[in-house]
Design a protein around this motif. Structure first.
Motif, PDB file in Angstrom:
ATOM      1  N   ARG A 227     -11.455  -9.419   3.709  1.00 15.18           N
ATOM      2  CA  ARG A 227     -10.737 -10.646   3.367  1.00 15.18           C
ATOM      3  C   ARG A 227     -11.659 -11.779   2.914  1.00 15.18           C
ATOM      4  NH1 ARG A 227      -8.842 -15.345   6.092  1.00 15.18           N
ATOM      5  NH2 ARG A 227      -9.956 -14.705   7.955  1.00 15.18           N
ATOM      6  N   GLU A 228     -12.640 -12.133   3.716  1.00 21.71           N
ATOM      7  CA  GLU A 228     -13.463 -13.308   3.403  1.00 21.71           C
ATOM      8  C   GLU A 228     -14.261 -13.155   2.100  1.00 21.71           C
ATOM      9  OE1 GLU A 228     -15.661 -14.406   6.931  1.00 21.71           O
ATOM     10  OE2 GLU A 228     -13.816 -14.744   8.055  1.00 21.71           O
ATOM     11  N   PRO A 229     -14.856 -11.997   1.811  1.00 22.09           N
ATOM     12  CA  PRO A 229     -15.528 -11.866   0.512  1.00 22.09           C
ATOM     13  C   PRO A 229     -14.567 -12.021  -0.675  1.00 22.09           C
ATOM     14  CG  PRO A 229     -16.349 -10.204   2.020  1.00 22.09           C
ATOM     15  CD  PRO A 229     -15.169 -10.855   2.689  1.00 22.09           C
ATOM     16  N   HIS A 230     -13.353 -11.508  -0.541  1.00 17.57           N
ATOM     17  CA  HIS A 230     -12.371 -11.694  -1.615  1.00 17.57           C
ATOM     18  C   HIS A 230     -12.043 -13.170  -1.801  1.00 17.57           C
ATOM     19  CE1 HIS A 230     -11.503  -7.347  -1.627  1.00 17.57           C
ATOM     20  NE2 HIS A 230     -11.022  -7.575  -2.834  1.00 17.57           N
ATOM     21  N   LEU A 231     -11.823 -13.854  -0.703  1.00 15.56           N
ATOM     22  CA  LEU A 231     -11.474 -15.277  -0.801  1.00 15.56           C
ATOM     23  C   LEU A 231     -12.626 -16.092  -1.373  1.00 15.56           C
ATOM     24  CD1 LEU A 231      -9.517 -15.740   2.554  1.00 15.56           C
ATOM     25  CD2 LEU A 231      -8.568 -15.450   0.243  1.00 15.56           C
ATOM     26  N   ALA A 232     -13.855 -15.714  -1.039  1.00 22.06           N
ATOM     27  CA  ALA A 232     -15.028 -16.422  -1.567  1.00 22.06           C
ATOM     28  C   ALA A 232     -15.206 -16.186  -3.067  1.00 22.06           C
ATOM     29  CB  ALA A 232     -16.281 -15.990  -0.811  1.00 22.06           C
ATOM     30  N   ALA A 233     -14.745 -15.034  -3.547  1.00 13.68           N
ATOM     31  CA  ALA A 233     -14.948 -14.675  -4.952  1.00 13.68           C
ATOM     32  C   ALA A 233     -13.838 -15.168  -5.875  1.00 13.68           C
ATOM     33  CB  ALA A 233     -15.072 -13.156  -5.078  1.00 13.68           C
ATOM     34  N   CYS A 234     -12.727 -15.619  -5.316  1.00 14.25           N
ATOM     35  CA  CYS A 234     -11.551 -15.944  -6.142  1.00 14.25           C
ATOM     36  C   CYS A 234     -11.182 -17.419  -6.036  1.00 14.25           C
ATOM     37  CB  CYS A 234     -10.370 -15.078  -5.714  1.00 14.25           C
ATOM     38  SG  CYS A 234     -10.688 -13.317  -5.927  1.00 14.25           S
ATOM     39  N   ASP A 235     -10.625 -17.929  -7.138  1.00 13.86           N
ATOM     40  CA  ASP A 235     -10.235 -19.337  -7.185  1.00 13.86           C
ATOM     41  C   ASP A 235      -8.748 -19.573  -6.937  1.00 13.86           C
ATOM     42  OD1 ASP A 235     -12.827 -20.269  -7.768  1.00 13.86           O
ATOM     43  OD2 ASP A 235     -12.540 -19.794  -9.898  1.00 13.86           O
ATOM     44  N   ASP A 236      -7.925 -18.554  -7.196  1.00 14.93           N
ATOM     45  CA  ASP A 236      -6.485 -18.725  -7.009  1.00 14.93           C
ATOM     46  C   ASP A 236      -5.851 -17.381  -6.665  1.00 14.93           C
ATOM     47  OD1 ASP A 236      -6.021 -17.292  -9.451  1.00 14.93           O
ATOM     48  OD2 ASP A 236      -6.240 -19.154 -10.575  1.00 14.93           O
ATOM     49  N   GLU A 237      -4.562 -17.405  -6.347  1.00 15.47           N
ATOM     50  CA  GLU A 237      -3.887 -16.194  -5.889  1.00 15.47           C
ATOM     51  C   GLU A 237      -3.816 -15.117  -6.971  1.00 15.47           C
ATOM     52  OE1 GLU A 237       0.386 -14.716  -4.191  1.00 15.47           O
ATOM     53  OE2 GLU A 237      -0.347 -16.661  -3.469  1.00 15.47           O
ATOM     54  N   SER A 238      -3.650 -15.514  -8.199  1.00 12.81           N
ATOM     55  CA  SER A 238      -3.585 -14.546  -9.286  1.00 12.81           C
ATOM     56  C   SER A 238      -4.901 -13.775  -9.397  1.00 12.81           C
ATOM     57  CB  SER A 238      -3.276 -15.253 -10.603  1.00 12.81           C
ATOM     58  OG  SER A 238      -3.300 -14.350 -11.668  1.00 12.81           O
ATOM     59  N   GLU A 239      -5.989 -14.488  -9.363  1.00 11.79           N
ATOM     60  CA  GLU A 239      -7.309 -13.859  -9.410  1.00 11.79           C
ATOM     61  C   GLU A 239      -7.522 -12.978  -8.172  1.00 11.79           C
ATOM     62  OE1 GLU A 239     -12.014 -15.139  -9.850  1.00 11.79           O
ATOM     63  OE2 GLU A 239     -10.481 -16.700  -9.878  1.00 11.79           O
ATOM     64  N   LEU A 240      -7.058 -13.451  -7.022  1.00 20.10           N
ATOM     65  CA  LEU A 240      -7.176 -12.691  -5.780  1.00 20.10           C
ATOM     66  C   LEU A 240      -6.415 -11.374  -5.881  1.00 20.10           C
ATOM     67  CD1 LEU A 240      -8.104 -12.523  -2.793  1.00 20.10           C
ATOM     68  CD2 LEU A 240      -5.974 -13.733  -2.207  1.00 20.10           C
ATOM     69  N   ARG A 241      -5.207 -11.421  -6.396  1.00 18.81           N
ATOM     70  CA  ARG A 241      -4.408 -10.198  -6.558  1.00 18.81           C
ATOM     71  C   ARG A 241      -5.113  -9.203  -7.478  1.00 18.81           C
ATOM     72  NH1 ARG A 241       0.677  -9.795  -4.809  1.00 18.81           N
ATOM     73  NH2 ARG A 241       1.590 -11.627  -3.799  1.00 18.81           N
ATOM     74  N   ASP A 242      -5.658  -9.698  -8.568  1.00 16.34           N
ATOM     75  CA  ASP A 242      -6.374  -8.823  -9.506  1.00 16.34           C
ATOM     76  C   ASP A 242      -7.587  -8.177  -8.828  1.00 16.34           C
ATOM     77  OD1 ASP A 242      -4.611  -9.408 -11.546  1.00 16.34           O
ATOM     78  OD2 ASP A 242      -5.941 -10.853 -12.533  1.00 16.34           O
ATOM     79  N   GLU A 243      -8.312  -8.970  -8.058  1.00 17.06           N
ATOM     80  CA  GLU A 243      -9.523  -8.454  -7.395  1.00 17.06           C
ATOM     81  C   GLU A 243      -9.171  -7.449  -6.303  1.00 17.06           C
ATOM     82  OE1 GLU A 243     -13.100  -7.614  -7.586  1.00 17.06           O
ATOM     83  OE2 GLU A 243     -12.659  -9.477  -8.656  1.00 17.06           O
ATOM     84  N   ILE A 244      -8.119  -7.707  -5.556  1.00 20.79           N
ATOM     85  CA  ILE A 244      -7.673  -6.755  -4.527  1.00 20.79           C
ATOM     86  C   ILE A 244      -7.225  -5.460  -5.191  1.00 20.79           C
ATOM     87  CG2 ILE A 244      -5.876  -6.283  -2.814  1.00 20.79           C
ATOM     88  CD1 ILE A 244      -6.090  -9.269  -2.005  1.00 20.79           C
ATOM     89  N   HIS A 245      -6.487  -5.561  -6.277  1.00 19.51           N
ATOM     90  CA  HIS A 245      -6.036  -4.388  -7.013  1.00 19.51           C
ATOM     91  C   HIS A 245      -7.236  -3.548  -7.459  1.00 19.51           C
ATOM     92  CE1 HIS A 245      -3.021  -2.233  -9.474  1.00 19.51           C
ATOM     93  NE2 HIS A 245      -4.052  -2.021 -10.269  1.00 19.51           N
ATOM     94  N   THR A 246      -8.223  -4.200  -8.046  1.00 18.90           N
ATOM     95  CA  THR A 246      -9.428  -3.500  -8.505  1.00 18.90           C
ATOM     96  C   THR A 246     -10.160  -2.857  -7.340  1.00 18.90           C
ATOM     97  OG1 THR A 246      -9.659  -4.997 -10.395  1.00 18.90           O
ATOM     98  CG2 THR A 246     -11.642  -3.800  -9.698  1.00 18.90           C
ATOM     99  N   THR A 247     -10.260  -3.554  -6.220  1.00 25.14           N
ATOM    100  CA  THR A 247     -10.928  -3.009  -5.038  1.00 25.14           C
ATOM    101  C   THR A 247     -10.198  -1.774  -4.528  1.00 25.14           C
ATOM    102  OG1 THR A 247     -11.796  -5.183  -4.405  1.00 25.14           O
ATOM    103  CG2 THR A 247     -11.663  -3.521  -2.666  1.00 25.14           C
ATOM    104  N   LEU A 248      -8.883  -1.822  -4.465  1.00 26.84           N
ATOM    105  CA  LEU A 248      -8.114  -0.669  -4.001  1.00 26.84           C
ATOM    106  C   LEU A 248      -8.326   0.530  -4.916  1.00 26.84           C
ATOM    107  CD1 LEU A 248      -4.804  -2.459  -2.978  1.00 26.84           C
ATOM    108  CD2 LEU A 248      -6.443  -1.358  -1.420  1.00 26.84           C
ATOM    109  N   VAL A 249      -8.257   0.325  -6.216  1.00 27.46           N
ATOM    110  CA  VAL A 249      -8.468   1.420  -7.164  1.00 27.46           C
ATOM    111  C   VAL A 249      -9.875   1.989  -6.987  1.00 27.46           C
ATOM    112  CG1 VAL A 249      -8.709   2.005  -9.615  1.00 27.46           C
ATOM    113  CG2 VAL A 249      -6.769   0.617  -8.843  1.00 27.46           C
ATOM    114  N   HIS A 250     -10.850   1.116  -6.859  1.00 31.40           N
ATOM    115  CA  HIS A 250     -12.254   1.512  -6.695  1.00 31.40           C
ATOM    116  C   HIS A 250     -12.429   2.394  -5.455  1.00 31.40           C
ATOM    117  CE1 HIS A 250     -16.650   0.602  -7.192  1.00 31.40           C
ATOM    118  NE2 HIS A 250     -16.629   0.979  -5.927  1.00 31.40           N
ATOM    119  N   GLU A 251     -11.901   1.952  -4.328  1.00 31.25           N
ATOM    120  CA  GLU A 251     -12.086   2.696  -3.078  1.00 31.25           C
ATOM    121  C   GLU A 251     -11.268   3.981  -3.056  1.00 31.25           C
ATOM    122  OE1 GLU A 251     -14.619   1.824  -1.584  1.00 31.25           O
ATOM    123  OE2 GLU A 251     -14.775  -0.204  -2.381  1.00 31.25           O
ATOM    124  N   ILE A 252     -10.071   3.966  -3.628  1.00 28.73           N
ATOM    125  CA  ILE A 252      -9.281   5.192  -3.732  1.00 28.73           C
ATOM    126  C   ILE A 252     -10.006   6.196  -4.622  1.00 28.73           C
ATOM    127  CG2 ILE A 252      -7.144   6.173  -4.667  1.00 28.73           C
ATOM    128  CD1 ILE A 252      -5.739   3.577  -3.651  1.00 28.73           C
TER     129      ILE A 252
END
Length: 115
Positions: free
Chosen positions: A73-98
């Motif tokens: 959670r905290e690294p994602h929040l530190a890397a993103c400026d808004d919820e839209s960017e956060l959603r994109d980054e979480i999506h990318t992280t999930l795809v990456h780890e899967i």
């Protein structure tokens, strides 16, 4: 960016639901967890696949502890400026780890634009 843990977890669940069925249908004995930070306390790691990739399994079966896909959670929040960017980054992280679950390494992910 700041966000309560529960709200962050809801976004992770939403993004999991948005992944293509053929990507998640093959996940077997895998749990998704949200943690605040990696064990070393850094903000550099967004996610982690903790398990044995399908391509490396031989006698894997009943009684095995589940593999884990961790979203930090905290690294994602530190890397993103808004919820839209956060959603994109979480999506990318999930795809990456899967992808790691399926045996796709970082070099291949980079070539595909997911690293």
């Amino acid at each position: 960016m700041e966000m309560e843990a529960a709200a962050f977890e809801e976004i992770v669940v939403d993004e999991l639901d948005r992944l293509p069925d053929d990507m998640v249908d093959g996940l077997d004995n895998v749990v998704f967890v949200v943690e605040d930070r990696p064990e070393d306390g850094s903000l550099d790691l967004l996610g982690l696949y903790d398990g044995l990739a399908l391509t490396e399994r031989t006698q894997y079966g009943m009684g095995e502890l589940p593999d884990r896909i961790v979203v930090y959670r905290e690294p994602h929040l530190a890397a993103c400026d808004d919820e839209s960017e956060l959603r994109d980054e979480i999506h990318t992280t999930l795809v990456h780890e899967i992808a790691h679950f399926y045996g796709i390494d970082d070099e291949q992910l980079h070539e595909l634009g997911w690293a």
